[in-house]
Design a protein around this motif. Structure first.
Motif, short mmCIF file in Angstrom:
data_model
loop_
_atom_site.label_atom_id
_atom_site.label_comp_id
_atom_site.label_asym_id
_atom_site.label_seq_id
_atom_site.Cartn_x
_atom_site.Cartn_y
_atom_site.Cartn_z
N LYS A 39 21.80 48.72 61.64
CA LYS A 39 21.73 50.09 62.18
C LYS A 39 21.65 51.11 61.05
O LYS A 39 20.91 52.12 61.16
CB LYS A 39 22.97 50.36 63.04
CG LYS A 39 22.92 51.68 63.80
CD LYS A 39 21.77 51.69 64.79
CE LYS A 39 21.72 53.00 65.59
NZ LYS A 39 22.87 53.18 66.47
N GLN A 40 22.39 50.85 59.96
CA GLN A 40 22.29 51.75 58.79
C GLN A 40 20.87 51.80 58.26
O GLN A 40 20.32 52.88 57.98
CB GLN A 40 23.23 51.24 57.70
CG GLN A 40 24.66 51.75 57.76
CD GLN A 40 25.45 51.28 56.57
OE1 GLN A 40 25.24 50.19 56.06
NE2 GLN A 40 26.37 52.11 56.11
N LEU A 43 18.65 53.89 60.58
CA LEU A 43 18.89 55.33 60.49
C LEU A 43 18.35 55.91 59.19
O LEU A 43 17.80 57.02 59.17
CB LEU A 43 20.39 55.61 60.61
CG LEU A 43 21.01 55.34 61.99
CD1 LEU A 43 22.52 55.52 61.93
CD2 LEU A 43 20.40 56.29 63.03
N ARG A 74 21.25 64.71 63.07
CA ARG A 74 21.94 63.79 63.98
C ARG A 74 21.98 62.37 63.40
O ARG A 74 23.02 61.69 63.47
CB ARG A 74 21.24 63.78 65.34
CG ARG A 74 21.39 65.06 66.13
CD ARG A 74 21.05 64.84 67.60
NE ARG A 74 19.70 64.32 67.77
CZ ARG A 74 18.63 65.08 67.95
NH1 ARG A 74 18.75 66.42 67.97
NH2 ARG A 74 17.44 64.55 68.13
N PHE A 75 20.88 61.95 62.81
CA PHE A 75 20.84 60.61 62.21
C PHE A 75 21.82 60.51 61.03
O PHE A 75 22.49 59.48 60.86
CB PHE A 75 19.42 60.28 61.75
CG PHE A 75 18.45 60.13 62.88
CD1 PHE A 75 18.86 59.61 64.10
CD2 PHE A 75 17.12 60.52 62.74
CE1 PHE A 75 17.94 59.47 65.15
CE2 PHE A 75 16.22 60.39 63.78
CZ PHE A 75 16.63 59.86 64.99
N LYS A 77 24.56 62.19 60.74
CA LYS A 77 25.92 62.15 61.29
C LYS A 77 26.25 60.73 61.76
O LYS A 77 27.35 60.22 61.53
CB LYS A 77 26.03 63.15 62.45
CG LYS A 77 27.43 63.26 63.02
CD LYS A 77 27.48 64.31 64.11
CE LYS A 77 28.90 64.42 64.69
NZ LYS A 77 28.98 65.44 65.75
N GLN A 78 25.30 60.09 62.44
CA GLN A 78 25.51 58.72 62.89
C GLN A 78 25.70 57.76 61.69
O GLN A 78 26.53 56.86 61.73
CB GLN A 78 24.32 58.25 63.73
CG GLN A 78 24.18 58.98 65.04
CD GLN A 78 22.97 58.51 65.84
OE1 GLN A 78 22.58 57.34 65.73
NE2 GLN A 78 22.39 59.41 66.62
N THR A 80 26.92 58.55 58.79
CA THR A 80 28.25 58.77 58.23
C THR A 80 29.31 58.05 59.07
O THR A 80 30.25 57.46 58.52
CB THR A 80 28.55 60.28 58.17
OG1 THR A 80 27.56 60.94 57.38
CG2 THR A 80 29.92 60.52 57.57
N GLN A 81 29.15 58.11 60.41
CA GLN A 81 30.11 57.42 61.28
C GLN A 81 30.06 55.90 61.05
O GLN A 81 31.10 55.23 61.03
CB GLN A 81 29.79 57.75 62.74
CG GLN A 81 30.07 59.19 63.11
CD GLN A 81 29.62 59.52 64.53
OE1 GLN A 81 28.90 58.75 65.16
NE2 GLN A 81 30.03 60.69 65.02
N ILE A 82 28.86 55.38 60.88
CA ILE A 82 28.73 53.93 60.64
C ILE A 82 29.37 53.55 59.31
O ILE A 82 30.02 52.50 59.18
CB ILE A 82 27.25 53.52 60.70
CG1 ILE A 82 26.73 53.65 62.12
CG2 ILE A 82 27.06 52.10 60.18
CD1 ILE A 82 25.27 53.33 62.27
N THR A 85 33.00 53.33 59.94
CA THR A 85 33.31 52.15 60.73
C THR A 85 33.25 50.88 59.89
O THR A 85 34.10 49.99 59.99
CB THR A 85 32.36 52.03 61.92
OG1 THR A 85 32.40 53.24 62.68
CG2 THR A 85 32.72 50.85 62.79
#
Length: 222
Positions: A39-40, A43, A74-75, A77-78, A80-82, A85
């Motif tokens: 997923k990284q 993105l 938005r990408f 931000k996602q 950064t969240q990944i 995690t």
């Protein structure tokens, strides 16, 4: 209570569900890490595409360029969240691996302790002392036997040392005579040396010289 709390509470209330083994939990965490890694990568590629679109439209199509930049945000931000995690999962995986290792070490140490206890139950300290004493005695006997074998054993070897020395000198003299016999002297030359002329004494030579002088005077006088 939040929906997330209700979810975890409801999931943990089931007693029929058995807890996974450490190996299963570690396998699941590695699968999750692999999924998030893909997923990284997705993105990151989308972010680069949105940046390229924003550059392409620029001020000529301001609305499209701004939409591309919003999607990029938005990408990011996602992404950064990944990242967060993945850090949490990595920490959890390392903690689980250490816990599993400690559990295995503790279990093996417990098994070793039980094995040692079982072995020691069949041992009697008095029997061990008797055994060690017997081993020591047998070692002493073996040492005495070895020393007895190593001692010099004589079979009528009491000889007179003077006679032996005389015999030794005789043998050495025989060896010396053999060496002297084998020595070859140089051959004497067959030709005779040249004869040296006989030298007369000095007094005889002076007398002959005086006779010659007298003879000369006599001849001159006549």
């Amino acid at each position: 209570m939040s929906k997330l709390g209700k979810f975890f509470k409801g999931g943990g209330s089931s007693k029929s569900r058995a807890a996974p083994s450490p190996q299963e939990a570690l396998a699941r965490l590695r699968e999750t890490e692999e999924m998030l890694g893909k997923k990284q990568e997705y993105l990151e590629n989308r972010i680069q595409r949105e940046i390229a679109l924003a550059k392409k439209h620029g001020t000529q199509n301001k609305r499209a360029a701004l939409q591309a930049l919003k999607r990029k945000k938005r990408f990011e931000k996602q992404l950064t969240q990944i990242d967060g995690t993945l850090s949490t999962i990595e920490f959890q995986r390392e903690a689980l691996e250490n816990s599993h290792t400690n559990t295995e070490v503790l279990r093996n140490m417990g098994l070793a302790a039980k094995a040692m206890k079982s072995v020691h139950e069949n041992m009697d300290l008095n029997k061990i002392d008797d055994l060690m004493q017997e081993i020591t005695e047998q070692q002493d006997i073996a040492q005495e036997i070895s020393e007895a074998f190593s001692q010099r054993v004589g079979f009528g070897d009491d000889f007179d040392e003077d006679e032996l020395m005389a015999e030794l000198e005789e043998l050495e003299q025989e060896e010396l005579n053999k060496k002297m016999t084998n020595i070859h002297l140089p051959n004497v030359p067959s030709s005779s040396l040249p004869v040296q002329p006989e030298r007369k004494p000095a007094s005889s030579r002076r007398a002959e010289e005086e006779d010659d002088d007298i003879k000369h005077l006599a001849a001159w006088a006549t």
